[in-house]
Design an enzyme around this catalytic site. Sequence first.
Site, PDB file in Angstrom:
ATOM      1  N   ARG A  96      -8.069   5.115  -5.822  1.00 36.06           N
ATOM      2  CA  ARG A  96      -8.357   4.929  -4.396  1.00 36.06           C
ATOM      3  C   ARG A  96      -9.565   5.785  -4.055  1.00 36.06           C
ATOM      4  O   ARG A  96      -9.548   7.007  -4.236  1.00 36.06           O
ATOM      5  CB  ARG A  96      -7.145   5.312  -3.545  1.00 36.06           C
ATOM      6  CG  ARG A  96      -7.421   5.307  -2.052  1.00 36.06           C
ATOM      7  CD  ARG A  96      -6.144   5.262  -1.222  1.00 36.06           C
ATOM      8  NE  ARG A  96      -5.731   3.863  -1.014  1.00 36.06           N
ATOM      9  CZ  ARG A  96      -4.770   3.492  -0.170  1.00 36.06           C
ATOM     10  NH1 ARG A  96      -4.113   4.397   0.530  1.00 36.06           N
ATOM     11  NH2 ARG A  96      -4.452   2.214  -0.036  1.00 36.06           N
ATOM     12  N   TYR A 103      -7.842  14.017   1.190  1.00 39.69           N
ATOM     13  CA  TYR A 103      -7.073  14.899   0.315  1.00 39.69           C
ATOM     14  C   TYR A 103      -8.002  15.521  -0.742  1.00 39.69           C
ATOM     15  O   TYR A 103      -9.214  15.318  -0.717  1.00 39.69           O
ATOM     16  CB  TYR A 103      -5.883  14.151  -0.275  1.00 39.69           C
ATOM     17  CG  TYR A 103      -4.911  13.704   0.802  1.00 39.69           C
ATOM     18  CD1 TYR A 103      -4.357  14.638   1.677  1.00 39.69           C
ATOM     19  CD2 TYR A 103      -4.588  12.365   0.977  1.00 39.69           C
ATOM     20  CE1 TYR A 103      -3.492  14.239   2.695  1.00 39.69           C
ATOM     21  CE2 TYR A 103      -3.725  11.963   1.991  1.00 39.69           C
ATOM     22  CZ  TYR A 103      -3.181  12.908   2.850  1.00 39.69           C
ATOM     23  OH  TYR A 103      -2.334  12.509   3.859  1.00 39.69           O
ATOM     24  N   GLN A 158       1.314   6.386  -6.997  1.00 38.86           N
ATOM     25  CA  GLN A 158       0.053   6.979  -6.580  1.00 38.86           C
ATOM     26  C   GLN A 158       0.173   8.492  -6.745  1.00 38.86           C
ATOM     27  O   GLN A 158       1.053   9.117  -6.139  1.00 38.86           O
ATOM     28  CB  GLN A 158      -0.269   6.644  -5.126  1.00 38.86           C
ATOM     29  CG  GLN A 158      -1.645   7.152  -4.684  1.00 38.86           C
ATOM     30  CD  GLN A 158      -1.884   7.004  -3.195  1.00 38.86           C
ATOM     31  OE1 GLN A 158      -1.251   7.689  -2.398  1.00 38.86           O
ATOM     32  NE2 GLN A 158      -2.793   6.109  -2.826  1.00 38.86           N
ATOM     33  N   SER A 191       0.829  -1.198   0.000  1.00 42.59           N
ATOM     34  CA  SER A 191       0.000   0.000   0.000  1.00 42.59           C
ATOM     35  C   SER A 191       0.867   1.253   0.000  1.00 42.59           C
ATOM     36  O   SER A 191       1.952   1.267   0.590  1.00 42.59           O
ATOM     37  CB  SER A 191      -0.891  -0.003   1.240  1.00 42.59           C
ATOM     38  OG  SER A 191      -1.793   1.073   1.220  1.00 42.59           O
TER      39      SER A 191
END
Length: 367
Positions: free
Chosen positions: A229, A181, A100, A22
Amino acid sequence: MSALFEPLRLRGLELPNRAWLSPMCQYSAGADGVPTDWHLVHLGARITGGFGLVLTESTAVSPQGRISAADVGLWSAEQVDGWRRITDFAHAHGTAIGVQLGHAGRKASTMVPGHGRGSLPPEQGGWPALAPSATAYRGFATPVAASTTELDRIVADFASATERAVEAGFDVVEIHAGHGYLLHQFLSPRANHRTDTYGGPFENRIRLLVRVVDAVRAAWPDDRPLLVRIPGTDWVDGGWTPEESIELAVRLAGRGADLLDVTTGGLDPDQRIPVGPGYQVPFARRVRAAVPGVAVSAVGLITDPEQAEAIVGDGDADVVLLAREALRDPSWPLRAMARLAPRRLTESYPWQYSRAVPAPSTVDLTK
């Protein structure tokens, strides 16, 4: 064969197993956002540790989008070169690696963990944070509500970072729309108080994320997978809901997303999370049931090989992501393999560590 150690194909990429690393922020870049030796060693240990896919920490698409001044990024050629050193190492060892991409929104310009809390003061190099609305995350400085022109620029920043991800040699891109975020902030009514086409009804609140997904998919090669995500819930009244997650998942499945990485929380300090082993798995299960044509991952307090095996084997998720457990044990997949799929051990261990492969007498070869 163990379900956890079955291969998974996403577009033109075949991953050897379903135990993935992750994304986890390391706050160890220089002021230029270039990954350092720490990132090579940190990710390199997991690259050789048996993970089917290694995902980098959240990587800012612009200087303004950094969580802290010690965040890595993908807005410059120098950063491309820094990441290329790490992707080359991954590929030399037969491991796929993904980046990411994220923007911190109102959680940007913070102190580096361990060096203070809250927002970084301007006199120490802090910068104005952009958000859906001029509403602060508690304890942080009040952000600036982004104009539509600034939102257009953010979409373009995600696309440009994706193009640099191609140059840097990444196999996978993940868009970070969770953990409070920027993209998550637009999704949630708790942070998004806009009255224009980016606020209010569900269709408006998902607009920025949909635009980013479209821009990234257009810039990313067709044969490489795109992950997103998404939040399963905000764990707070008046926030993002599991039902909205399912509706969003259906929309993203039709826009080229190949895997939905389901997480929760991080948007509002009033959240109340019943933390426990696998506490986020039910949200992944619901999303997977709603979008059977798209892979789904589960994350959150997954620590034990048999626990991970059950999550995949029972159909709760296609993949498990390891976070804190992977910090404790960089070779967790190899340890899990010794218990669940021992016949794979010899081919999976780095040859330099071959003397450490468990002897057949210590594992159950009937599995």
